[in-house]
Design a protein around this motif. Structure first.
Motif, PDB file in Angstrom:
ATOM      1  N   ASP A  38       0.820  -1.210   0.000  1.00 53.36           N
ATOM      2  CA  ASP A  38       0.000   0.000   0.000  1.00 53.36           C
ATOM      3  C   ASP A  38       0.857   1.265   0.000  1.00 53.36           C
ATOM      4  OD1 ASP A  38       0.868  -0.795   2.527  1.00 53.36           O
ATOM      5  OD2 ASP A  38      -0.789   0.174   3.577  1.00 53.36           O
ATOM      6  N   THR A  70       4.631   1.040  -8.564  1.00 53.63           N
ATOM      7  CA  THR A  70       3.416   0.275  -8.871  1.00 53.63           C
ATOM      8  C   THR A  70       3.765  -1.181  -9.118  1.00 53.63           C
ATOM      9  OG1 THR A  70       2.504   2.262  -9.912  1.00 53.63           O
ATOM     10  CG2 THR A  70       1.343   0.213 -10.307  1.00 53.63           C
ATOM     11  N   ALA A  74       2.302  -4.381  -7.085  1.00 50.58           N
ATOM     12  CA  ALA A  74       1.627  -5.483  -7.776  1.00 50.58           C
ATOM     13  C   ALA A  74       2.306  -6.823  -7.516  1.00 50.58           C
ATOM     14  CB  ALA A  74       1.567  -5.202  -9.281  1.00 50.58           C
ATOM     15  N   ALA A  77       1.411  -7.802  -3.837  1.00 55.46           N
ATOM     16  CA  ALA A  77      -0.015  -8.145  -3.672  1.00 55.46           C
ATOM     17  C   ALA A  77      -0.591  -8.525  -5.039  1.00 55.46           C
ATOM     18  CB  ALA A  77      -0.765  -6.967  -3.066  1.00 55.46           C
ATOM     19  N   ASN A  79      -2.886 -10.322  -6.093  1.00 58.45           N
ATOM     20  CA  ASN A  79      -4.340 -10.457  -6.253  1.00 58.45           C
ATOM     21  C   ASN A  79      -5.090  -9.138  -6.110  1.00 58.45           C
ATOM     22  OD1 ASN A  79      -4.186 -13.247  -6.676  1.00 58.45           O
ATOM     23  ND2 ASN A  79      -4.118 -13.623  -4.471  1.00 58.45           N
ATOM     24  N   ASN A  80      -4.353  -8.037  -6.091  1.00 57.98           N
ATOM     25  CA  ASN A  80      -4.985  -6.729  -5.962  1.00 57.98           C
ATOM     26  C   ASN A  80      -5.239  -6.154  -7.362  1.00 57.98           C
ATOM     27  OD1 ASN A  80      -5.263  -3.780  -5.683  1.00 57.98           O
ATOM     28  ND2 ASN A  80      -4.803  -4.147  -3.538  1.00 57.98           N
ATOM     29  N   ALA A  81      -6.492  -6.096  -7.760  1.00 56.81           N
ATOM     30  CA  ALA A  81      -6.860  -5.641  -9.109  1.00 56.81           C
ATOM     31  C   ALA A  81      -6.508  -4.172  -9.331  1.00 56.81           C
ATOM     32  CB  ALA A  81      -8.350  -5.867  -9.345  1.00 56.81           C
ATOM     33  N   LYS A  82      -6.618  -3.353  -8.274  1.00 57.09           N
ATOM     34  CA  LYS A  82      -6.325  -1.918  -8.404  1.00 57.09           C
ATOM     35  C   LYS A  82      -4.864  -1.692  -8.780  1.00 57.09           C
ATOM     36  CE  LYS A  82      -6.077   0.671  -4.649  1.00 57.09           C
ATOM     37  NZ  LYS A  82      -6.437   1.491  -3.474  1.00 57.09           N
ATOM     38  N   TYR A  83      -3.963  -2.444  -8.147  1.00 51.55           N
ATOM     39  CA  TYR A  83      -2.540  -2.310  -8.455  1.00 51.55           C
ATOM     40  C   TYR A  83      -2.260  -2.757  -9.891  1.00 51.55           C
ATOM     41  CZ  TYR A  83      -1.995  -2.064  -3.322  1.00 51.55           C
ATOM     42  OH  TYR A  83      -2.084  -1.723  -1.994  1.00 51.55           O
ATOM     43  N   ARG A  84      -2.880  -3.868 -10.288  1.00 55.91           N
ATOM     44  CA  ARG A  84      -2.688  -4.394 -11.654  1.00 55.91           C
ATOM     45  C   ARG A  84      -3.178  -3.403 -12.695  1.00 55.91           C
ATOM     46  NH1 ARG A  84       0.819  -8.570 -12.421  1.00 55.91           N
ATOM     47  NH2 ARG A  84       0.803  -9.782 -10.515  1.00 55.91           N
ATOM     48  N   LEU A 109      -9.034 -10.555 -12.153  1.00 55.30           N
ATOM     49  CA  LEU A 109      -9.214 -10.308 -10.719  1.00 55.30           C
ATOM     50  C   LEU A 109     -10.503  -9.539 -10.421  1.00 55.30           C
ATOM     51  CD1 LEU A 109      -5.526  -9.321  -9.868  1.00 55.30           C
ATOM     52  CD2 LEU A 109      -6.721 -11.355  -9.027  1.00 55.30           C
TER      53      LEU A 109
END
Length: 200
Positions: A38, A70, A74, A77, A79-84, A109
């Motif tokens: 984060d 970024t 990614a 994490a 599995n974090n769609a926002k980062y991807r 995701l």
């Protein structure tokens, strides 16, 4: 032992809106212990904003930092769609083909993400290869499918309507293109590109 103290300090600077001190403290934390996705992402957002605000000599440095942070978020994490999605958008701005894989991952995701479908479509619409004879790599049907999916998920997503207008214009569907550009302008008055298409 320093990290908890620095995290509290970073939080204080965040609340105060002291961006410079926040960056300095966050970078210190990540130098000691890089396992804070984060925090990587928060820095990435700040660096991207600075790249957008910088003059022509500076933006690449900030943008490179945004991509690096970024990417770290990614990877930590996955599995974090926002980062991807953010990583995909940054790669797309660089014109890198690996943006497609990141968009694919973001959609896998978060299949209800209109932004991910619109982003992938915009990349496919704009990606060109070759020397002086530029050629598109992706099929128009694939681009249209993504854009229609994005609009179905979020009918008020101006960027999706704009890209759909561009796609229709290239395919020769002028009336459909005009309709999409007019919708874009209604949703986002600041979209000068849609106004330019309409003027033409």
């Amino acid at each position: 032992a320093q990290v908890p103290v620095l995290l509290k300090l970073a939080d204080t600077y965040r609340k105060e809106g002291n961006e410079g001190k926040f960056i300095e403290t966050a970078e210190q934390i990540l130098a000691i212990d890089p396992k804070y996705p984060d925090l990587h992402f928060e820095l990435a957002v700040i660096y991207e904003k600075k790249a957008n605000e910088a003059n022509e000599a500076e933006p690449n440095l900030w943008f490179t930092k945004a991509v690096e942070r970024t990417y770290q978020a990614a990877m930590l994490a996955p599995n974090n769609a926002k980062y991807r999605l953010k990583l995909a958008d940054l790669y797309a701005k660089q014109g890198k083909l690996k943006a497609i894989k990141e968009y694919d991952d973001a959609i896998a995701l978060a299949p209800d993400s209109a932004e991910a479908y619109a982003g992938r479509a915009a990349f496919m619409l704009n990606y060109q290869f070759g020397g002086t004879q530029k050629a598109l790599l992706y099929r128009p049907e694939d681009i249209l499918a993504d854009l229609q999916q994005a609009i179905q998920l979020n009918p008020n997503l101006a960027s999706a309507h704009y890209s759909l207008g561009v796609a229709y214009d290239r395919m020769g569907y002028i009336n459909k293109a005009i309709s999409e550009f007019e919708t874009t302008v209604k949703l986002d008055e600041t979209n000068y590109r849609a106004n330019l298409y309409l003027a033409e």
